[in-house]
Design an enzyme around this catalytic site. Structure first.
Site, short mmCIF file in Angstrom:
data_model
loop_
_atom_site.label_atom_id
_atom_site.label_comp_id
_atom_site.label_asym_id
_atom_site.label_seq_id
_atom_site.Cartn_x
_atom_site.Cartn_y
_atom_site.Cartn_z
N HIS A 184 36.56 35.33 27.58
CA HIS A 184 37.36 36.00 28.60
C HIS A 184 38.56 35.17 29.05
O HIS A 184 39.40 35.66 29.80
CB HIS A 184 36.48 36.41 29.80
N SER A 217 35.80 28.62 34.34
CA SER A 217 35.39 29.44 33.20
C SER A 217 35.70 28.72 31.90
O SER A 217 36.73 28.07 31.77
CB SER A 217 36.14 30.76 33.19
N ASP A 257 30.48 35.72 25.11
CA ASP A 257 31.61 35.12 25.84
C ASP A 257 31.90 33.71 25.35
O ASP A 257 31.67 32.73 26.06
CB ASP A 257 31.31 35.15 27.34
#
EC number: 3.4.21.4
Length: 259
Positions: free
Chosen positions: A73, A208, A118
């Protein structure tokens, strides 16, 4: 970023990232951020030499000296890409010793659609001469207490950090994590960690793509997770959700060989 709403991906900008949040233990509403940092520690120079900061606002780890493992992402697809700058070799992003290298290619996990899978790889124009972080190839290390680190926000809604922060988070079972997130959790592709009873320690926006790791039987760091998403940061009842690296170890290795 870490998802805020998938529950949200933990990103600092348009694509996601996460940071260490060690916050007050009271519940948080959508309109109110938690108290400022009340704990957590700054990482020492050289403590986690494999850590990389990415210019889109995500973290990552050196899978190889010229390949960064991050979250899917955090990138917008696969192909040639010279727009990303990776910063490594320092805990202080403003240090004159920081090594900055441009990307040449990005490989996003095949089939990634925003749920599960992911992970992504970023090929660098030249190596960053730092130790790499090996990845788990079995579920043997998906237990115990993990370390997370990042330059993301130190509180929900906070700003990105100049210095690398670190924290420890314990494993949370699939059953306990599912009680928080229901069908949003892809249990065979994700692993949860944190303090669901009390909250207070977590990754957050800007972390992230960064690694969740622990020591293996040889007392060496091994990556078991990739910062992915969670509901807010450090909220009671909601642990952090991480890509389960061992599930994708073979696919990651195969993809790296093509870069």
């Amino acid at each position: 970023m870490k998802h805020f709403l998938r529950a949200l991906k933990r990103c600092s900008v348009a694509v996601a990232t996460v940071a260490i949040a060690v916050v007050g233990l009271q519940p948080v509403t959508a309109s109110a951020a938690p108290n400022p940092v009340v704990g957590g520690t700054r990482a020492a120079q050289g403590e986690f030499p494999f850590m990389v900061r990415l210019s889109m606002g995500c973290g990552g780890a050196l899978y190889a000296q010229d390949i960064v493992l991050t979250a899917a992402h955090c990138v917008s697809g696969s192909g040639n890409n010279t727009s990303i700058t990776a910063t490594g070799g320092v805990v202080d992003l403003q240090s004159s010793s920081a090594v900055k290298v441009r990307s040449t290619k990005v490989l996003q996990a095949p089939g990634y659609n925003g749920t599960g899978k992911d992970w992504a790889l970023i090929k660098l124009a030249q190596p960053i001469n730092q130790p790499t972080l090996k990845i788990a190839t079995t579920t043997a290390y998906n237990q115990g207490t993990f370390t997370v680190a990042g330059w993301g926000a130190n509180r929900e809604g906070g700003s990105q950090q100049r210095y690398l922060l670190k924290a420890n988070v314990p494993f949370v079972s699939d059953a306990a994590c599912r009680s928080a997130y229901g069908n949003e959790l892809v249990a065979n592709e994700e692993i949860c960690a944190g303090y669901p009873d009390t909250g207070g320690v977590d990754t957050c926006q800007g972390d992230s793509g960064g690694p969740m790791f622990r020591k293996d039987n040889a007392d060496e760091w091994i990556q078991v997770g990739i910062v992915s998403w969670g509901y807010g940061c450090a909220r009671p009842g909601y642990p952090g959700v991480y890509t389960e690296v061992s599930t994708f170890a073979s696919a990651i290795a195969s993809a790296a060989r093509t870069l």
